[in-house]
Motif scaffolding. Structure first.
Motif, PDB file in Angstrom:
ATOM      1  N   HIS A   1     -73.861 -56.435   4.422  1.00  0.00           N
ATOM      2  CA  HIS A   1     -75.386 -56.580   5.102  1.00  0.00           C
ATOM      3  C   HIS A   1     -76.239 -55.282   5.357  1.00  0.00           C
ATOM      4  N   PRO A   2     -77.238 -55.414   4.743  1.00  0.00           N
ATOM      5  CA  PRO A   2     -77.963 -53.890   4.872  1.00  0.00           C
ATOM      6  C   PRO A   2     -77.760 -53.307   6.069  1.00  0.00           C
ATOM      7  N   ALA A   3     -77.515 -53.582   7.829  1.00  0.00           N
ATOM      8  CA  ALA A   3     -77.721 -53.459   8.431  1.00  0.00           C
ATOM      9  C   ALA A   3     -76.132 -52.884   8.746  1.00  0.00           C
ATOM     10  N   GLY A   4     -74.986 -52.910   7.772  1.00  0.00           N
ATOM     11  CA  GLY A   4     -73.730 -53.096   8.639  1.00  0.00           C
ATOM     12  C   GLY A   4     -72.778 -53.785   9.465  1.00  0.00           C
TER      13      GLY A   4
ATOM     14  N   ARG B   1     -77.773 -63.832  -0.507  1.00  0.00           N
ATOM     15  CA  ARG B   1     -79.169 -64.616  -0.541  1.00  0.00           C
ATOM     16  C   ARG B   1     -78.863 -65.461  -2.020  1.00  0.00           C
ATOM     17  N   ILE B   2     -79.762 -66.461  -2.387  1.00  0.00           N
ATOM     18  CA  ILE B   2     -79.690 -66.898  -2.901  1.00  0.00           C
ATOM     19  C   ILE B   2     -80.993 -67.697  -3.314  1.00  0.00           C
TER      20      ILE B   2
ATOM     21  N   VAL C   1     -75.648 -64.550   6.450  1.00  0.00           N
ATOM     22  CA  VAL C   1     -75.488 -63.853   7.271  1.00  0.00           C
ATOM     23  C   VAL C   1     -74.562 -64.089   8.367  1.00  0.00           C
ATOM     24  N   LYS C   2     -73.333 -63.330   8.685  1.00  0.00           N
ATOM     25  CA  LYS C   2     -72.346 -63.041   9.441  1.00  0.00           C
ATOM     26  C   LYS C   2     -71.944 -61.949   9.805  1.00  0.00           C
ATOM     27  N   THR C   3     -72.347 -61.752  10.961  1.00  0.00           N
ATOM     28  CA  THR C   3     -72.043 -60.286  11.561  1.00  0.00           C
ATOM     29  C   THR C   3     -71.651 -60.549  12.773  1.00  0.00           C
ATOM     30  N   PRO C   4     -71.648 -59.350  13.551  1.00  0.00           N
ATOM     31  CA  PRO C   4     -70.945 -59.902  14.904  1.00  0.00           C
ATOM     32  C   PRO C   4     -72.823 -60.397  15.866  1.00  0.00           C
ATOM     33  N   TYR C   5     -73.808 -60.399  14.829  1.00  0.00           N
ATOM     34  CA  TYR C   5     -74.291 -59.729  15.989  1.00  0.00           C
ATOM     35  C   TYR C   5     -75.479 -60.933  15.271  1.00  0.00           C
ATOM     36  N   THR C   6     -74.834 -62.028  15.180  1.00  0.00           N
ATOM     37  CA  THR C   6     -75.009 -63.711  14.121  1.00  0.00           C
ATOM     38  C   THR C   6     -75.025 -64.311  15.324  1.00  0.00           C
ATOM     39  N   TYR C   7     -75.691 -65.572  14.948  1.00  0.00           N
ATOM     40  CA  TYR C   7     -75.533 -66.834  15.943  1.00  0.00           C
ATOM     41  C   TYR C   7     -73.491 -67.567  15.928  1.00  0.00           C
ATOM     42  N   GLY C   8     -72.796 -67.041  16.127  1.00  0.00           N
ATOM     43  CA  GLY C   8     -71.363 -67.526  15.609  1.00  0.00           C
ATOM     44  C   GLY C   8     -70.644 -66.615  15.298  1.00  0.00           C
TER      45      GLY C   8
END
Length: 87
Positions: free
Chosen positions: A12-15, A21-22, A33-40
């Protein structure tokens, strides 16, 4: 039809996470996306957003008017199919 298995994830660009992306022949696309800050994300789930032909977030489709979170790979595939049939 493209599915979750067709996504190519990179950092992810923010790390701290991953993003894919498709773009589809109909001009729409998706950002997953999947990061510690995304929903779920902290639960191992994915967040999806619809993209327009220029790769910008598009909140005006019948698929969703926001991002969709807490998605399993099967849930991501469900939304990818809906995006691919948009006109």
């Amino acid at each position: 039809m493209k599915t979750f298995a067709d996504l190519e994830f990179g950092p992810h660009p923010a790390g701290k996470g991953v993003q894919a992306r498709i773009q589809f022949p109909n001009g729409y696309g998706a950002s997953v996306v999947k990061t510690p800050y995304t929903y779920g994300g902290s639960q191992g789930k994915y967040e999806l957003a619809v993209l327009d032909k220029d790769g910008r977030l598009d909140y005006s489709t019948e698929v969703t008017n926001d991002v969709v979170g807490y998605l399993s790979p099967g849930g991501v595939t469900k939304y990818l199919r809906q995006i691919q049939i948009l006109k």
